[in-house]
Design an enzyme around this catalytic site. Structure first.
Site: not given
Ligand code: C6P
Length: 405
Positions: A122, A199, A202, A225, A363
């Site tokens: 991401h 990270d 997910q 999430k 993203c």
């Molecule tokens: N992915 C998706 O639709 P935040 O926005 O800080 O809570 O998470 C960012 C983020 C970082 N790493 C991974 C692997 C992610 O999937 C995400 C967020 C969402 O896939 C929104 S872009």
């Protein structure tokens, strides 16, 4: 006894609503999960009866709010099996968590040092490291994926060297759902003295994560999430590493003593929690953890895997449909395209049928560039989804194909 999905669905008020006069089918769980009543109630309860600033007041309300917030930290510690509660830092989410570490590494990295980043990250696990490299003269090296979206571990052997300081990689790809062999990556990194940031955005509501067993150095996630509120997340770091990492933001809460001549910082976890935090969010995060525990992560993983296999098999019946990252080791994410159709058009038609999916790059532009596509349609499933909903999705995609081709 089977997985009580109908009982579980009753916990989520939003699943009762209609969209475009059709029952909502929510397959955008990787973007954000829905919230059970237990979490919504925890937020309402805090604002209705406990609202006060924390760690500050002598009064009863402040004490109560502090206890509730700190209890959530304990719940996170146990859920992820961290050794020390001070290793759990409340953040605004995964993006914030990664930025805290990347910012700290600005004063650790030297010119020529290397950070290895997965190709299917991401943007929030790419850009902060690019910024750190720009400022320090460190170099970002990419660990490539193969056509199935899996990291080429063989290439890691060639990339790892004396200059490697850090490997940054997701536990699960948000664009593809592929689960990375982080155990192996961590072992290889440690064998040469490098650290690993995973990270887990997910992964953490789909896979049971045991931080001590993983022996990971930093792990990040977002509450939203995991059935929790938005705007709150977690940074885990091994105690000694967090102690050595400089603070990210300065302000109240993160200090021990402040003089104009200089300031000393508070110990963990407060060193990384400057300012009034998202108190309700933290408490809601704790409620989400309790809720997930009440169902069981292993049970969730098994049920979601069943859904994944079913959805994959059914979607594959559609002519011209290609799934990206069609591998065994993955969470319940199906990222696909249909030959000759733009993903956005499929997503728009599905929305008219009450089905929420995400379309585009998710993203994760480097993944799309790797496949040479503008994006995908991503159906990301959760434990409150059903096979009946998948049947409606498959029919919907077929209808969209008939209309668009
Ligand atoms: N992915 C998706 O639709 P935040 O926005 O800080 O809570 O998470 C960012 C983020 C970082 N790493 C991974 C692997 C992610 O999937 C995400 C967020 C969402 O896939 C929104 S872009």
């Amino acid at each position: 006894m089977g997985f009580a999905v109908e009982k579980i669905r009753a916990d989520f008020p939003i699943l009762q609503r209609q969209v475009h006069n059709k029952p909502l089918i929510y397959f955008d769980n990787a973007a954000t999960s829905q919230k059970p009543k237990a979490v919504i109630d925890a937020l309402v309860h805090y604002y209705s009866f406990q609202n006060a600033n924390i760690h500050r007041g002598v009064h009863a309300l402040s004490q109560e709010a502090t206890d509730a917030y700190e209890q959530a930290r304990d719940q996170l510690q146990h859920f992820f099996n961290a050794r020390h509660r001070q290793e759990i830092i409340f953040t605004a989410g995964t993006t914030h968590s990664i930025n805290i570490v990347a910012h700290g590494y600005r004063s650790i990295l030297k010119p020529g040092d290397e950070i290895i980043v997965g190709q299917a990250e991401h943007h929030s696990n790419i850009v902060p490291w690019q910024m750190a490299c720009d400022l320090t003269g460190a170099v970002l090296k990419v660990l490539p994926i193969d056509n199935n979206g899996q990291l080429k571990l063989q290439a890691l052997n060639e990339l790892l060297g004396v200059k490697t300081k850090l490997i940054v990689v997701n536990h699960v790809s948000n664009a593809l759902g592929t689960i990375n062999p982080i155990e192996e990556i961590i072992e290889k990194a440690h064998s040469i003295g490098a650290k690993v940031l995973v990270d887990g955005a997910q992964a953490s509501s789909h896979i049971k994560v045991d931080l001590q067993k993983l022996n990971v150095d930093y792990y990040t996630t977002s509450a939203h999430k995991m059935c929790g509120p938005t705007g709150v997340g977690m940074l885990y770091g091994k105690k000694a590493l967090l102690e050595a990492l400089p603070p990210y933001q300065g302000g109240g809460e993160m200090i021990k003593e402040v003089y104009f001549e200089g300031t000393t910082y508070a110990g963990l976890p407060h060193k990384f929690e400057a300012g009034t935090p998202n108190i309700a969010g933290g408490i809601g995060f704790g409620a989400a953890i309790l809720y997930l525990n009440s169902i069981g992560l292993e049970e969730i993983a098994a049920y979601e895997h069943d859904l994944l296999v079913y959805a994959t098999d059914e979607l594959k019946q559609i002519q011209g449909l290609k799934i990206y990252g069609d591998v065994v080791e993955k969470t319940a994410v199906v990222s696909f395209n249909i030959e000759g159709i733009h993903p956005y058009d499929v997503g728009t038609l599905l929305d008219q049928m009450g089905i929420a999916v995400r379309t585009g790059q998710h993203c994760a532009q480097p993944v799309m560039d790797f496949y040479g596509i503008p994006g995908t349609v991503r159906a990301s499933l959760a434990f409150y989804n059903t096979k009946e909903e998948i049947d409606i999705l498959v029919k919907g995609v077929q209808r969209a194909v008939n209309m668009l081709l």
